[in-house]
Motif scaffolding. Sequence first.
Motif, mmCIF file in Angstrom:
data_model
loop_
_atom_site.group_PDB
_atom_site.id
_atom_site.type_symbol
_atom_site.label_atom_id
_atom_site.label_comp_id
_atom_site.label_asym_id
_atom_site.label_seq_id
_atom_site.Cartn_x
_atom_site.Cartn_y
_atom_site.Cartn_z
ATOM 1 N N THR A 12 -11.262 -2.033 -5.033
ATOM 2 C CA THR A 12 -10.657 -2.616 -6.379
ATOM 3 C C THR A 12 -9.311 -2.949 -5.913
ATOM 4 O O THR A 12 -8.568 -4.310 -6.261
ATOM 5 C CB THR A 12 -10.735 -1.628 -7.323
ATOM 6 N N GLY A 13 -8.503 -2.206 -5.146
ATOM 7 C CA GLY A 13 -7.272 -2.358 -4.770
ATOM 8 C C GLY A 13 -6.939 -3.621 -4.189
ATOM 9 O O GLY A 13 -6.492 -4.529 -4.149
ATOM 10 N N LEU A 14 -7.878 -3.661 -2.922
ATOM 11 C CA LEU A 14 -8.069 -4.660 -1.915
ATOM 12 C C LEU A 14 -8.310 -6.089 -2.781
ATOM 13 O O LEU A 14 -7.531 -7.164 -2.395
ATOM 14 C CB LEU A 14 -8.933 -4.201 -0.879
ATOM 15 N N ALA A 19 6.807 -1.719 4.281
ATOM 16 C CA ALA A 19 7.316 -0.489 3.585
ATOM 17 C C ALA A 19 7.504 -0.674 2.171
ATOM 18 O O ALA A 19 6.989 -0.090 1.151
ATOM 19 C CB ALA A 19 8.299 0.285 4.089
ATOM 20 N N ILE A 20 8.325 -1.640 1.537
ATOM 21 C CA ILE A 20 8.931 -2.055 0.453
ATOM 22 C C ILE A 20 7.349 -2.220 -0.371
ATOM 23 O O ILE A 20 7.356 -1.848 -1.471
ATOM 24 C CB ILE A 20 9.839 -2.986 0.252
ATOM 25 N N CYS A 21 6.555 -3.422 0.017
ATOM 26 C CA CYS A 21 5.688 -3.580 -0.554
ATOM 27 C C CYS A 21 4.490 -2.545 -0.923
ATOM 28 O O CYS A 21 3.862 -2.440 -1.767
ATOM 29 C CB CYS A 21 4.898 -4.727 0.258
ATOM 30 N N CYS A 69 -2.987 -0.501 4.138
ATOM 31 C CA CYS A 69 -3.734 -1.278 5.335
ATOM 32 C C CYS A 69 -3.577 -2.457 5.252
ATOM 33 O O CYS A 69 -3.336 -3.309 6.154
ATOM 34 C CB CYS A 69 -5.109 -1.003 5.042
ATOM 35 N N TRP A 70 -3.464 -3.504 3.798
ATOM 36 C CA TRP A 70 -3.386 -4.803 3.658
ATOM 37 C C TRP A 70 -2.159 -5.205 4.337
ATOM 38 O O TRP A 70 -1.904 -6.134 5.050
ATOM 39 C CB TRP A 70 -3.713 -5.313 2.441
ATOM 40 N N GLY A 108 -0.026 -8.236 11.723
ATOM 41 C CA GLY A 108 -0.936 -9.008 12.638
ATOM 42 C C GLY A 108 -0.600 -10.517 12.766
ATOM 43 O O GLY A 108 -1.166 -11.234 13.419
ATOM 44 N N ALA A 109 0.305 -10.712 11.671
ATOM 45 C CA ALA A 109 0.797 -12.036 11.660
ATOM 46 C C ALA A 109 1.408 -12.623 13.140
ATOM 47 O O ALA A 109 1.361 -13.854 13.638
ATOM 48 C CB ALA A 109 1.818 -12.282 10.844
#
Length: 204
Positions: free
Chosen positions: A14-16, A44-46, A160-161, A168-169
Amino acid sequence: MGTALTATAAGFGTGLSLIVAIGAQNAFVLRQGIRREAVLPVVAICALSDAVLIVCGVAGLGVLVTAWPSALVVVRIVGAVFLLSYGALAIRRALRPAAALDGDGPTVRSGRRAVLTCLAMTWLNPHVYLDTVLLLGAVAATYGSLRWEFGAGAVLASLCWFAALGYGARLLAGFFRRASSWRVLDGLVAATMLAGAAVLAAGA
């Protein structure tokens, strides 16, 4: 309702589903990841902000959001102005793509600016209160005594996202050695920011 593992998995899914859509915050994290500027503090902020909001939602504080609709209107207006400003900067960068290739790495000034921008982009977006606090909180409530396991899954999904998006960018770094690639990215960022501003302004 089910087991702790089931609740955690449901919270993760759901979160993803709520954060993977391309939005102002994701576009910003992606750009920082490609530039390799202040990636750790931005991620970290996000992730921490999402964690705080998810905990609030699971704890049932969503009622506070609905209790002060005027506060959300103010947040919408301020958020729209902020996104318009950032969108204008993205348009400027798109017109001068070579500037994105200047410099060998992040500076203290750019890192501080990235942190402040990330904080504003996260907390001035009323949708995070509606989606993360209200919606996730409502779904978590259906899991009864397992609602905190559900919340833990949502927090893990957020971490994780944003980690995958930010770090990953850099795999796209080769593609973004060309100024024209930055023109496309900043054009996309500008469109995303301006569209977000329009949605906020329309709902204010």
